[in-house]
Design a protein around this motif. Structure first.
Motif, PDB file in Angstrom:
ATOM      1  N   PRO A 192       0.807  -1.218   0.000  1.00 20.43           N
ATOM      2  CA  PRO A 192       0.000   0.000   0.000  1.00 20.43           C
ATOM      3  C   PRO A 192       0.841   1.271   0.000  1.00 20.43           C
ATOM      4  O   PRO A 192       0.425   2.289  -0.562  1.00 20.43           O
ATOM      5  N   LEU A 193       2.027   1.207   0.616  1.00 23.42           N
ATOM      6  CA  LEU A 193       2.881   2.403   0.654  1.00 23.42           C
ATOM      7  C   LEU A 193       3.283   2.800  -0.760  1.00 23.42           C
ATOM      8  O   LEU A 193       3.165   3.961  -1.168  1.00 23.42           O
ATOM      9  N   ILE A 194       3.735   1.818  -1.538  1.00 21.62           N
ATOM     10  CA  ILE A 194       4.172   2.112  -2.902  1.00 21.62           C
ATOM     11  C   ILE A 194       2.980   2.529  -3.757  1.00 21.62           C
ATOM     12  O   ILE A 194       3.047   3.500  -4.516  1.00 21.62           O
ATOM     13  N   ALA A 195       1.859   1.799  -3.604  1.00 20.58           N
ATOM     14  CA  ALA A 195       0.679   2.129  -4.406  1.00 20.58           C
ATOM     15  C   ALA A 195       0.200   3.542  -4.088  1.00 20.58           C
ATOM     16  O   ALA A 195      -0.119   4.320  -4.995  1.00 20.58           O
ATOM     17  N   GLY A 196       0.176   3.881  -2.790  1.00 18.66           N
ATOM     18  CA  GLY A 196      -0.281   5.208  -2.391  1.00 18.66           C
ATOM     19  C   GLY A 196       0.623   6.296  -2.918  1.00 18.66           C
ATOM     20  O   GLY A 196       0.170   7.339  -3.415  1.00 18.66           O
TER      21      GLY A 196
END
Lengths: 556, 113
Positions: free
Chosen positions: A15-19
């Motif tokens: 989620p960190l990278i996607a966000g």
């Protein structure tokens, strides 16, 4: 080919990278954002499922996975730890995230900016908080989660949301400062922040240090209890959850469980070392009872469904806190197992309720007014001015009927009536409270067990009365044919999905309970957790190929 | 030094709590900022107070750990400063938005009288 233990960090990274990736897209490219979010959350569900299987390996004892972030030998640097409890919470978060995201993609992600990025960051914070094995790292992930939740609470804007968020942010900032004081005091006393190392050190601490440590644990506990909304630290909750956008509120139902999770983890790891009865177990029991009582009054007094749902969050939190308190007093592992079952079923039910409320109250009530204000202030007029905006996906016939069935299921789940999972959860809690050693053992039940029984039954009755009353007004009242609720298919799918999971939990209660029992046993005897974390050895890097130094082998 | 530091922490926290309980949003945010400073100093003091001791070990040979300051609280305090600064900035935005929506700087969005 990454080794399976690298999977442990995936719930934080995905989620960190996607966000972060989605920050590069404008809000007009909403389709791209949706695609990225869906891929990320779907990947999260798969990863969480794999991690659950990883934690289940090794039979009864289960497996504790350790990931050394800095490749330093513990207790130095930060570790991520995956055990049954963490894996279960990860899966629950991922499933709720998927449901809320599907729901939001119908229309709610258009109400403000950066919804998808904030949503990913809240998942990052949640997953990190469940995985971390370090107290200060827990603070950092808490702040990631909270910072994203401030943004999400404000999503859609409007006077009500801004006012509620003002209170929400102020109380959480103050609680974060208490968190810091507690963490630094613990470091000052013990010289370590690694939770496993703390669990090993606390029993050997000199007696004159114990009062300071207890004070630190109490201050730290307040920070978590604010999050878990124990009375009297809970007055911010109903209004914040009422004001938040429904998919956000569905996710926030998970946020209160983070506080519960940390309290449970701390009770499990540090509880036995300080005194005979754990840290503040009596306070947890009393506070839990008070929260259930307060939530029950709130449920009965609620005029609208929004407030009612907020109060059910309080009842759920209070029940869990009381269960953890009784566990700290020596209530046995069956109680925790039942509590975990209750945690999952009530969180799913409350999330579904938040989503249903929005569908039911779509054309009237508070949410509609929030819309109107938002639209004018933020110039979304072409988006929101006409309520006839095309919903994404086909519009379903007979929505009202489907919704009313879903509502009935949720009411049964929350009130704890048979035949659904809510009943089984409450029954298991009460049965465990009366038979701490398992069914069939003798010995008079404690007065606390009677108090818990009374409170749970009364709160269930109150929830039933309130939910049925509101349900009759909503679903059986006179309805104009044109005013019939409209909802897109994608908005009903998450509601039905969440309820279907609780149905699965009902049918498969045996295997689910067995997992919870094993989890609870490992929580009441956290040796494996402590030994695995402290025994983990860093990889020795030779040339370029990482070689297993042998110590990690014990972890698997 | 201990006395000065504890006095500083005490005054900061006391003023912070007082301001946090005031009805104006501006007082609340200043209170939170003061509280954050007090807490940061407190974290710093948890590594024991040392004068003239560096937290970074020198490379050569064995080191006498007692000659160095504890680096962990200093790392913690850096993180805490960054986080509290960021969240306070966010709170400032919400505060101004609330002022715009409600035409008052009362924390409840309306005057109490």
């Amino acid at each position: 080919m990454p080794a399976p233990e690298h999977l442990i960090i995936a719930p934080v990274l995905i989620p960190l990278i996607a966000g972060a990736l989605m920050l590069f897209y404008e809000d007009r490219q909403r389709r791209a954002k949706r695609v990225i979010s869906f891929i990320a959350v779907a990947a999260l569900v798969v990863v969480a499922h794999d991690l659950l299987n990883l934690a289940r390996r090794g039979g009864e004892a289960g497996t504790v996975g350790v990931y050394l972030l800095g490749n330093w030998p513990p207790p130095f640097a930060i570790v991520l730890v995956l055990d049954r409890l963490a894996a279960m919470m990860l899966l629950l978060t991922a499933v709720l995230g998927l449901g809320a995201l599907i729901f939001a993609s119908a229309r709610w992600d258009r109400r403000g900016q950066h919804f998808h990025s904030l949503f990913m960051f809240i998942l990052t914070g949640l997953n990190g908080a469940f995985l971390t094995g370090d107290l200060f790292n827990l603070f950092v992930f808490f702040e990631v989660m909270l910072a994203a939740s401030y943004g999400l609470a404000l999503h859609g804007s409007g006077a009500l949301r801004v006012r509620a968020s003002l209170h929400y942010i102020a109380i959480n900032l103050a609680a974060s400062l208490l968190f810091l004081i507690g963490v630094s005091l613990i470091y000052g006393v013990t010289g370590t922040l690694n939770m496993a190392d703390l669990a090993a050190q606390i029993p050997t601490l000199p007696a004159e240090q114990k009062p300071l440590l207890k004070a630190a644990a109490a201050i730290l506990g307040i920070a978590f209890l604010v999050k878990a909304a124990m009375w009297p630290l809970c007055f911010w909750l109903p209004i914040t959850y009422l004001a938040a956008a429904p998919p956000v509120a569905a996710m926030f139902a998970m946020l209160s469980k983070v506080g519960v999770y940390v309290i449970l983890r701390m009770t499990s790891l540090f509880g036995t070392g300080v005194g005979e009865t754990g840290i503040g177990a009596e306070i947890l029991v009393a506070g839990g009872f008070a929260t259930v009582a307060f939530g029950t009054f709130g449920v009965l007094a609620s005029q609208g469904l929004g407030r009612l749902a907020g109060s059910t969050v309080l009842v759920s939190s209070g029940t869990l806190l009381a269960v953890i308190g009784l566990f700290g007093l020596g209530g046995g592992s069956h109680l925790v197992a039942a509590g975990l079952y209750y945690l999952v079923s009530s969180t799913l039910a409350i999330s579904a309720l938040f989503l249903i409320i929005e569908l039911v109250e779509r054309d009237e009530g508070s949410f509609a007014t929030v819309f109107a204000v938002t639209a004018e202030l933020y110039g979304f007029s072409e988006d929101a001015a006409d309520e006839d905006e095309p919903l994404v996906g086909p519009v379903l016939p007979g929505v009202f009927t489907v919704l009313s069935v879903c509502y009935a299921c949720v009411a049964l789940l929350i009130a704890g009536l048979p035949p659904l999972a809510g009943f089984m959860a409450k029954f298991a809690i009460l049965s465990a409270a009366f038979n701490p050693e398992g069914i069939g053992t003798d010995g008079p039940p404690s007065p606390l067990a009677f108090a818990l029984t009374g409170l749970l039954l009364v709160s269930g009755l109150a929830a039933m009365i309130a939910l049925v009353r509101t349900g009759i007004q909503t679903f059986w009242g006179p309805v104009d044919e044109e005013d019939r609720t409209r909802a897109a298919l994608v908005e009903l799918v998450p509601v039905i999905g969440l309820i279907a999971i609780t149905l699965y939990m009902t049918v498969q209660a045996n295997s689910v309970m067995r997992y919870m029992e094993a989890t609870a046993r490992s929580l009441s005897e956290p040796h494996l957790y402590v030994e695995t974390v402290l025994g983990a050895r860093p990889y020795v890097i030779e040339e370029t190929a990482p070689v297993d130094a042998g110590g990690e082998g014990e972890a698997r | 030094m201990e006395l000065v530091l504890s006095l500083a922490i005490g005054v900061l926290v006391a003023s912070g709590v007082w301001l946090l309980l005031r009805p104006r949003t501006y007082q609340v945010i200043v209170g939170l900022a003061l509280l954050a400073h007090g807490v940061n100093l407190f974290i710093f003091s948890m590594g024991r107070l040392r004068t003239g001791a560096s937290p970074i070990l020198s490379k050569e040979g064995a080191v006498a750990a007692g000659a160095y300051a504890d680096p962990v609280p200093q790392a913690l305090v850096l993180t805490a400063i960054v986080i509290s600064f960021a969240t306070t900035a966010l709170f400032l935005v919400v505060l101004i938005a609330a002022r715009g929506f409600t035409d008052t700087d009362h924390v409840d969005g309306k005057e109490s009288d």
